[in-house]
Motif scaffolding. Sequence first.
Motif, mmCIF file in Angstrom:
data_model
loop_
_atom_site.group_PDB
_atom_site.id
_atom_site.type_symbol
_atom_site.label_atom_id
_atom_site.label_comp_id
_atom_site.label_asym_id
_atom_site.label_seq_id
_atom_site.Cartn_x
_atom_site.Cartn_y
_atom_site.Cartn_z
ATOM 1 N N THR A 107 0.835 -1.210 0.000
ATOM 2 C CA THR A 107 0.000 0.000 0.000
ATOM 3 C C THR A 107 0.866 1.255 0.000
ATOM 4 N N SER A 108 1.892 1.254 0.853
ATOM 5 C CA SER A 108 2.789 2.408 0.952
ATOM 6 C C SER A 108 3.571 2.608 -0.339
ATOM 7 N N LEU A 109 3.974 1.507 -0.974
ATOM 8 C CA LEU A 109 4.692 1.585 -2.243
ATOM 9 C C LEU A 109 3.826 2.221 -3.325
ATOM 10 N N CYS A 110 2.551 1.845 -3.355
ATOM 11 C CA CYS A 110 1.616 2.406 -4.335
ATOM 12 C C CYS A 110 1.457 3.923 -4.136
ATOM 13 N N VAL A 111 1.353 4.328 -2.868
ATOM 14 C CA VAL A 111 1.237 5.765 -2.554
ATOM 15 C C VAL A 111 2.513 6.495 -2.980
ATOM 16 N N ALA A 112 3.667 5.887 -2.680
ATOM 17 C CA ALA A 112 4.954 6.495 -3.039
ATOM 18 C C ALA A 112 5.093 6.635 -4.555
ATOM 19 N N MET A 113 4.685 5.602 -5.289
ATOM 20 C CA MET A 113 4.773 5.647 -6.743
ATOM 21 C C MET A 113 3.843 6.715 -7.321
ATOM 22 N N PHE A 114 2.666 6.863 -6.714
ATOM 23 C CA PHE A 114 1.727 7.905 -7.156
ATOM 24 C C PHE A 114 2.338 9.287 -6.947
ATOM 25 N N CYS A 115 2.944 9.506 -5.773
ATOM 26 C CA CYS A 115 3.487 10.822 -5.425
ATOM 27 C C CYS A 115 4.786 11.139 -6.168
ATOM 28 N N LEU A 116 5.518 10.121 -6.609
ATOM 29 C CA LEU A 116 6.784 10.351 -7.301
ATOM 30 C C LEU A 116 6.665 10.213 -8.819
ATOM 31 N N LEU A 117 6.027 9.133 -9.277
ATOM 32 C CA LEU A 117 6.024 8.847 -10.710
ATOM 33 C C LEU A 117 5.011 9.669 -11.501
ATOM 34 N N LEU A 118 3.864 9.990 -10.891
ATOM 35 C CA LEU A 118 2.871 10.813 -11.603
ATOM 36 C C LEU A 118 3.447 12.198 -11.917
ATOM 37 N N PRO A 119 3.993 12.912 -10.921
ATOM 38 C CA PRO A 119 4.635 14.197 -11.257
ATOM 39 C C PRO A 119 5.813 14.028 -12.210
ATOM 40 N N LEU A 120 6.610 12.969 -12.013
ATOM 41 C CA LEU A 120 7.785 12.758 -12.869
ATOM 42 C C LEU A 120 7.385 12.578 -14.326
ATOM 43 N N PHE A 172 4.818 13.884 -15.920
ATOM 44 C CA PHE A 172 4.512 15.199 -16.496
ATOM 45 C C PHE A 172 5.772 16.048 -16.630
ATOM 46 N N ILE A 173 6.660 15.963 -15.644
ATOM 47 C CA ILE A 173 7.913 16.733 -15.686
ATOM 48 C C ILE A 173 8.735 16.341 -16.912
ATOM 49 N N LEU A 174 8.863 15.032 -17.168
ATOM 50 C CA LEU A 174 9.604 14.554 -18.336
ATOM 51 C C LEU A 174 8.962 15.044 -19.633
ATOM 52 N N PHE A 175 7.630 14.947 -19.694
ATOM 53 C CA PHE A 175 6.896 15.431 -20.873
ATOM 54 C C PHE A 175 7.165 16.924 -21.093
ATOM 55 N N SER A 176 7.122 17.700 -19.993
ATOM 56 C CA SER A 176 7.305 19.162 -20.085
ATOM 57 C C SER A 176 8.692 19.514 -20.606
ATOM 58 N N THR A 214 17.166 26.259 -16.913
ATOM 59 C CA THR A 214 18.244 25.437 -16.356
ATOM 60 C C THR A 214 18.172 25.294 -14.827
ATOM 61 N N PRO A 215 17.796 26.350 -14.054
ATOM 62 C CA PRO A 215 17.685 26.133 -12.600
ATOM 63 C C PRO A 215 16.686 25.043 -12.261
ATOM 64 N N GLN A 216 15.526 25.071 -12.949
ATOM 65 C CA GLN A 216 14.495 24.061 -12.687
ATOM 66 C C GLN A 216 14.969 22.662 -13.055
ATOM 67 N N ILE A 217 15.723 22.545 -14.151
ATOM 68 C CA ILE A 217 16.236 21.236 -14.573
ATOM 69 C C ILE A 217 17.246 20.711 -13.556
ATOM 70 N N PHE A 218 18.144 21.586 -13.089
ATOM 71 C CA PHE A 218 19.126 21.199 -12.069
ATOM 72 C C PHE A 218 18.435 20.701 -10.804
ATOM 73 N N ILE A 219 17.455 21.464 -10.332
ATOM 74 C CA ILE A 219 16.755 21.136 -9.082
ATOM 75 C C ILE A 219 16.009 19.812 -9.221
#
Length: 321
Positions: free
Chosen positions: A199-212, A214-218, A243-248
């Motif tokens: 359950t915790s892994l699913c929550v972690a993947m939602f919070c990390l991979l969903l934003p990631l 969109f970030i990759l697409f952007s 570039t600052p946003q990409i570094f961060i």
Amino acid sequence: MIANFTRMKSFSILGFPGLSPQYYGPVSALLFVIYLAIAVGNTFILAFVVYERSLQKPTYLVFCHLALNDLTFGTVTLPKIISKYWFDDSVASFYGCFTQMFFVHYLGSVTSFMLLVMALDRFIAICIPLRYPVLITNNIISVLCGFAWFIPLPLMVAVVLHVLTLPFCKSNVIAQCYCDHISITSQACGEDVKIVAVTSLCVAMFCLLLPLAFILFSYISIIVVILKMSNAAGRKKTLSTCTPQIFITCLFYLPRCFVYVANTVGFSFSLDIRILLILLYSLFPPAVNPIIYCFKTQDIKKMLMKRLKKTKIGIEIKLSY
């Protein structure tokens, strides 16, 4: 089950198990310097943007939210491990450890969603610039950042409450520099441990991979737009704005991905190395981000130089009298 649950009154923070006592002083001093860097750097960014009205733009408002998040993360995680090596105080109360676990994972998730907001800001600014003044305003960014703070909140509360239902019947030693989900659940027993972990892994993947995602697409879309520009100076200028946003973003995601991929392919680390890697990817970005804001962001850099010149001239005038 209740008896097992209430038997454990506290946890003991292990820190680096292979560290010799003679290095406790230098390690605690180093961690204290890192905490000072996090506290001073991020407080400066918050104060500088609040003070300089010309910097109160959508991009810098996101920087402020990230700085507040980083400052809070450092304050939640570092004092306990510093006190372990400085004052030999490694005991964390049962509920204190769970509180720290909540903030560790909550603030990490907030950072992930905040990076999504940052990527959205740059995506609209570069890919659809004519719509930027309408779509991205200070109010809209404030609302989006508010969502970034709120979305992980119920999820992380649910994760912590779920872990609290487990009976703890193993060692009370936390093999980490702070209380996190893995180190706490590894001390639990019973059939429900696997369910809690999944359950915790699913929550972690939602919070990390969903934003990631969109970030990759952007950023891929941004790079495509930049490469299509015929003007070399325009390409360089446009790239410098993101570039600052990409570094961060890279500082936050790349070390985590490395650790997860290494574990998946079966590459094992020693306990000391694993703890060091987790500490590095947790604390290095909060310490370094303010430097990126100042030296990789033209507006902040120019404003800093302007203020420093004014201060220098003021000091010279006073000394001449």
